[in-house]
Design a protein around this motif. Structure first.
Motif, PDB file in Angstrom:
ATOM      1  N   TYR A 185       2.407  14.484  24.378  1.00  0.00           N
ATOM      2  CA  TYR A 185       1.929  13.859  25.581  1.00  0.00           C
ATOM      3  C   TYR A 185       3.120  13.484  26.513  1.00  0.00           C
ATOM      4  CZ  TYR A 185      -2.646  14.282  22.976  1.00  0.00           C
ATOM      5  OH  TYR A 185      -3.404  15.047  22.272  1.00  0.00           O
ATOM      6  N   LYS A 186       3.210  11.964  26.482  1.00  0.00           N
ATOM      7  CA  LYS A 186       4.193  11.415  27.357  1.00  0.00           C
ATOM      8  C   LYS A 186       5.016  10.317  26.327  1.00  0.00           C
ATOM      9  CE  LYS A 186       3.284  13.134  31.284  1.00  0.00           C
ATOM     10  NZ  LYS A 186       4.135  13.999  32.140  1.00  0.00           N
ATOM     11  N   PRO A 187       6.190  10.502  26.601  1.00  0.00           N
ATOM     12  CA  PRO A 187       7.109   9.251  25.756  1.00  0.00           C
ATOM     13  C   PRO A 187       6.551   7.786  25.746  1.00  0.00           C
ATOM     14  CG  PRO A 187       8.587  10.693  26.879  1.00  0.00           C
ATOM     15  CD  PRO A 187       7.296  10.900  27.357  1.00  0.00           C
ATOM     16  N   TRP A 188       6.164   7.332  27.216  1.00  0.00           N
ATOM     17  CA  TRP A 188       5.548   6.093  26.983  1.00  0.00           C
ATOM     18  C   TRP A 188       4.549   5.899  26.300  1.00  0.00           C
ATOM     19  CZ3 TRP A 188       0.686   5.005  28.690  1.00  0.00           C
ATOM     20  CH2 TRP A 188       0.217   5.979  29.684  1.00  0.00           C
ATOM     21  N   LEU A 189       3.522   6.853  26.062  1.00  0.00           N
ATOM     22  CA  LEU A 189       2.300   6.882  25.528  1.00  0.00           C
ATOM     23  C   LEU A 189       2.591   6.779  23.979  1.00  0.00           C
ATOM     24  CD1 LEU A 189      -0.781   6.561  25.396  1.00  0.00           C
ATOM     25  CD2 LEU A 189      -0.726   9.412  25.270  1.00  0.00           C
ATOM     26  N   GLY A 190       3.666   7.462  23.687  1.00  0.00           N
ATOM     27  CA  GLY A 190       3.811   7.279  22.145  1.00  0.00           C
ATOM     28  C   GLY A 190       4.480   5.950  21.824  1.00  0.00           C
ATOM     29  N   LEU A 191       5.436   5.546  22.683  1.00  0.00           N
ATOM     30  CA  LEU A 191       5.986   4.075  22.600  1.00  0.00           C
ATOM     31  C   LEU A 191       4.835   3.042  22.577  1.00  0.00           C
ATOM     32  CD1 LEU A 191       8.303   2.125  22.336  1.00  0.00           C
ATOM     33  CD2 LEU A 191       8.278   2.160  24.969  1.00  0.00           C
ATOM     34  N   LEU A 192       3.922   2.960  23.569  1.00  0.00           N
ATOM     35  CA  LEU A 192       2.770   2.064  23.515  1.00  0.00           C
ATOM     36  C   LEU A 192       1.667   2.105  22.379  1.00  0.00           C
ATOM     37  CD1 LEU A 192       0.938   0.194  24.994  1.00  0.00           C
ATOM     38  CD2 LEU A 192      -0.261   1.991  25.936  1.00  0.00           C
ATOM     39  N   ILE A 193       1.344   3.272  21.914  1.00  0.00           N
ATOM     40  CA  ILE A 193       0.471   3.508  20.738  1.00  0.00           C
ATOM     41  C   ILE A 193       1.163   3.038  19.562  1.00  0.00           C
ATOM     42  CG2 ILE A 193      -0.850   5.041  19.399  1.00  0.00           C
ATOM     43  CD1 ILE A 193      -1.652   6.714  21.998  1.00  0.00           C
ATOM     44  N   SER A 194       2.213   3.468  19.273  1.00  0.00           N
ATOM     45  CA  SER A 194       3.048   3.217  17.973  1.00  0.00           C
ATOM     46  C   SER A 194       3.059   1.637  18.016  1.00  0.00           C
ATOM     47  CB  SER A 194       4.318   3.657  17.994  1.00  0.00           C
ATOM     48  OG  SER A 194       5.271   3.472  19.040  1.00  0.00           O
ATOM     49  N   SER A 195       3.416   0.829  19.114  1.00  0.00           N
ATOM     50  CA  SER A 195       3.822  -0.747  18.890  1.00  0.00           C
ATOM     51  C   SER A 195       2.396  -1.299  18.906  1.00  0.00           C
ATOM     52  CB  SER A 195       4.100  -0.928  20.641  1.00  0.00           C
ATOM     53  OG  SER A 195       5.436  -0.256  20.986  1.00  0.00           O
ATOM     54  N   LEU A 196       1.303  -0.846  19.457  1.00  0.00           N
ATOM     55  CA  LEU A 196      -0.280  -1.318  19.036  1.00  0.00           C
ATOM     56  C   LEU A 196      -0.713  -1.262  17.802  1.00  0.00           C
ATOM     57  CD1 LEU A 196      -1.828  -0.700  22.482  1.00  0.00           C
ATOM     58  CD2 LEU A 196      -0.592  -2.762  21.738  1.00  0.00           C
ATOM     59  N   VAL A 197      -0.458  -0.117  17.400  1.00  0.00           N
ATOM     60  CA  VAL A 197      -0.827   0.097  15.930  1.00  0.00           C
ATOM     61  C   VAL A 197      -0.162  -0.586  14.918  1.00  0.00           C
ATOM     62  CG1 VAL A 197      -0.719   2.080  13.917  1.00  0.00           C
ATOM     63  CG2 VAL A 197      -1.407   2.445  16.175  1.00  0.00           C
ATOM     64  N   PHE A 198       1.230  -0.747  15.347  1.00  0.00           N
ATOM     65  CA  PHE A 198       2.178  -1.567  14.479  1.00  0.00           C
ATOM     66  C   PHE A 198       1.911  -3.007  14.333  1.00  0.00           C
ATOM     67  CE2 PHE A 198       5.951  -4.486  13.962  1.00  0.00           C
ATOM     68  CZ  PHE A 198       6.406  -4.114  12.845  1.00  0.00           C
ATOM     69  N   ALA A 199       1.503  -3.510  15.554  1.00  0.00           N
ATOM     70  CA  ALA A 199       0.628  -5.013  15.536  1.00  0.00           C
ATOM     71  C   ALA A 199      -0.690  -4.968  14.813  1.00  0.00           C
ATOM     72  CB  ALA A 199       0.633  -5.278  17.084  1.00  0.00           C
ATOM     73  N   THR A 200      -1.410  -4.128  14.888  1.00  0.00           N
ATOM     74  CA  THR A 200      -2.644  -4.029  14.509  1.00  0.00           C
ATOM     75  C   THR A 200      -2.467  -4.031  12.881  1.00  0.00           C
ATOM     76  OG1 THR A 200      -3.734  -3.023  16.255  1.00  0.00           O
ATOM     77  CG2 THR A 200      -5.014  -3.106  14.500  1.00  0.00           C
ATOM     78  N   LEU A 201      -1.714  -3.403  12.317  1.00  0.00           N
ATOM     79  CA  LEU A 201      -1.462  -3.169  10.834  1.00  0.00           C
ATOM     80  C   LEU A 201      -1.269  -4.646  10.297  1.00  0.00           C
ATOM     81  CD1 LEU A 201       0.226   0.305  10.647  1.00  0.00           C
ATOM     82  CD2 LEU A 201      -1.850  -0.457   9.412  1.00  0.00           C
ATOM     83  N   HIS A 202      -0.533  -5.476  10.931  1.00  0.00           N
ATOM     84  CA  HIS A 202      -0.420  -6.825  10.426  1.00  0.00           C
ATOM     85  C   HIS A 202      -1.449  -7.759  10.835  1.00  0.00           C
ATOM     86  CE1 HIS A 202       3.755  -4.744  10.528  1.00  0.00           C
ATOM     87  NE2 HIS A 202       4.248  -5.849   9.871  1.00  0.00           N
ATOM     88  N   GLY A 203      -2.683  -7.289  11.393  1.00  0.00           N
ATOM     89  CA  GLY A 203      -3.705  -8.417  11.936  1.00  0.00           C
ATOM     90  C   GLY A 203      -4.287  -9.130  10.700  1.00  0.00           C
ATOM     91  N   LEU A 204      -4.113  -8.763   9.460  1.00  0.00           N
ATOM     92  CA  LEU A 204      -4.825  -9.523   8.333  1.00  0.00           C
ATOM     93  C   LEU A 204      -3.572 -10.654   7.626  1.00  0.00           C
ATOM     94  CD1 LEU A 204      -6.888  -6.903   6.543  1.00  0.00           C
ATOM     95  CD2 LEU A 204      -7.489  -8.677   8.219  1.00  0.00           C
ATOM     96  N   ASN A 205      -2.511 -10.458   7.950  1.00  0.00           N
ATOM     97  CA  ASN A 205      -1.532 -11.246   7.430  1.00  0.00           C
ATOM     98  C   ASN A 205      -1.868 -12.736   7.618  1.00  0.00           C
ATOM     99  OD1 ASN A 205       0.033  -8.894   7.603  1.00  0.00           O
ATOM    100  ND2 ASN A 205       1.903  -9.842   7.656  1.00  0.00           N
ATOM    101  N   PRO A 206      -1.642 -13.729   6.792  1.00  0.00           N
ATOM    102  CA  PRO A 206      -2.055 -15.073   6.640  1.00  0.00           C
ATOM    103  C   PRO A 206      -1.263 -15.841   7.985  1.00  0.00           C
ATOM    104  CG  PRO A 206      -0.374 -14.741   5.022  1.00  0.00           C
ATOM    105  CD  PRO A 206      -0.871 -13.296   5.588  1.00  0.00           C
ATOM    106  N   ASN A 207      -1.942 -16.656   8.674  1.00  0.00           N
ATOM    107  CA  ASN A 207      -1.477 -17.737   9.528  1.00  0.00           C
ATOM    108  C   ASN A 207      -1.288 -17.041  10.960  1.00  0.00           C
ATOM    109  OD1 ASN A 207      -1.605 -19.921   7.665  1.00  0.00           O
ATOM    110  ND2 ASN A 207       0.107 -18.895   6.885  1.00  0.00           N
ATOM    111  N   LEU A 208      -1.877 -15.898  10.998  1.00  0.00           N
ATOM    112  CA  LEU A 208      -1.518 -14.997  12.412  1.00  0.00           C
ATOM    113  C   LEU A 208      -2.127 -15.937  13.613  1.00  0.00           C
ATOM    114  CD1 LEU A 208      -0.647 -12.112  13.513  1.00  0.00           C
ATOM    115  CD2 LEU A 208      -2.917 -11.438  13.104  1.00  0.00           C
ATOM    116  N   SER A 209      -1.115 -15.842  14.573  1.00  0.00           N
ATOM    117  CA  SER A 209      -1.612 -16.386  15.956  1.00  0.00           C
ATOM    118  C   SER A 209      -1.440 -15.453  16.896  1.00  0.00           C
ATOM    119  CB  SER A 209      -0.700 -17.639  16.107  1.00  0.00           C
ATOM    120  OG  SER A 209       0.739 -17.102  16.414  1.00  0.00           O
TER     121      SER A 209
END
Length: 321
Positions: A185-209
């Motif tokens: 697709y587009k480089p910016w889309l790959g960058l955006l989605i990979s960043s959001l997925v990365f953050a979401t995968l840490h969503g269950l970490n303790p003491n997340l803010s």
């Protein structure tokens, strides 16, 4: 910024017979990561048999620092090592391309890894410097055997685990998700989605803010830009690994809400407001790290260098699934 649209990572992704569809890439990145976590279960069983189970899990209190570092490092290896195996199998059977096309070419690998190791150390040291500037960090008293020179054995052993863990998170996010989506697709889309997925995968970490979640996404953006600019995964894999190690086992902070284990060379603690220091999540949950990441993103975007990665855009149509 020719490197942004024509990063070698996209060329490498096109080496296969097909590119995985975005509708499959996103859920598979979660599935692959979760499945890999089951690799730690045999180790948990072994530790339970050796040291016993308690209502709070398995207690390693009383063990030498070196032995604790060994088990902590092995836990990271077994919890993340399967990611490499799963991706290798997917590339071989589905995308029909070798593992090195994720960004692990041997040329300049050592220099790129060393540079990433240095940059990651300096970046986190910068965050600690900001905390010190605001008087928001101080030395914490701890067990003598778990800090300083006495802890060196455990600290070095757990580094092996961080190398596997940091590289695993990078290879799936910046080595696979980002280039596959960016190439199709587009480089910016790959960058955006990979960043959001990365953050979401840490969503269950303790003491997340909220700040912690933003910082995780910002780290994803920075890591993606860094990998795209180098056209390789060696540097960002090293940077991610040493960032965690320096945070947890050099300075003694929590790493994304978790205790690093294995001892620490310098035992520091946050003493200021949580919005700056990150509180119980560790510095990654505070604005000191936000500042470092924003500066790092700006430098990666606008730093002018004569040494650009060799890029050979491939405009041929690639079969896709």
């Amino acid at each position: 910024m020719n490197w942004f649209n024509n990063s070698k990572l996209f060329d490498l992704a096109r080496r296969g017979e097909r590119l995985t569809h975005i509708a499959a890439v996103i859920p598979l990145s979660f599935v692959f990561t979760i499945i890999a976590q089951f690799g730690v279960l045999p180790l948990v069983l072994i530790l339970g048999l050796l040291y016993g189970f308690t209502d709070k899990g398995i207690s390693l209190n009383g063990l030498s620092n070196t032995l604790t570092g060994f088990w902590a490092g092995l836990q990271l290896v077994t919890a993340f090592g399967l990611i490499y195996v799963i991706l290798w199998a997917w590339l071989k059977k589905v995308e029909k391309r070798p593992f090195w096309t994720l960004g692990y070419e041997t040329k300049n690998a050592l220099s790129q890894y060393g540079r990433g190791f240095l940059f990651g150390s300096l970046m986190f040291a910068g965050a600690v410097g900001i905390l010190a500037l605001f008087g928001s960090v101080s030395f914490e008293q701890g067990e003598p055997a778990e800090q300083g020179i006495a802890a060196i054995g455990g600290v070095l052993l757990v580094l092996i685990g961080w190398i596997v863990q940091g590289g695993a998170e990078e290879v799936i996010m910046r080595g696979w998700v980002l280039p596959v989506i960016g190439a199709r697709y587009k480089p910016w889309l790959g960058l955006l989605i990979s960043s959001l997925v990365f953050a979401t995968l840490h969503g269950l970490n303790p003491n997340l803010s909220v700040i912690a979640l933003i910082n995780l996404a910002l780290f994803g953006v920075f890591a993606g830009l860094y990998a795209m600019r180098e056209g390789s995964m060696w540097g960002i894999s090293a940077l991610h690994s040493v960032w965690n190690w320096v945070q947890g086992n050099f300075f003694g902070f929590e790493v994304s809400g978790n205790n690093a284990g294995g001892g620490t060379l310098i035992n520091l603690m946050e003493t200021g407001a949580d919005w700056l220091t990150g509180g119980e999540f560790g510095p990654e949950g505070g604005l000191a790290v936000t500042t470092v990441l924003l500066v790092a993103i700006a430098i990666t975007l606008f730093w002018k260098s004569d040494q650009n990665p060799e890029v050979q855009p491939n405009r041929e149509q690639t079969a896709q699934i």
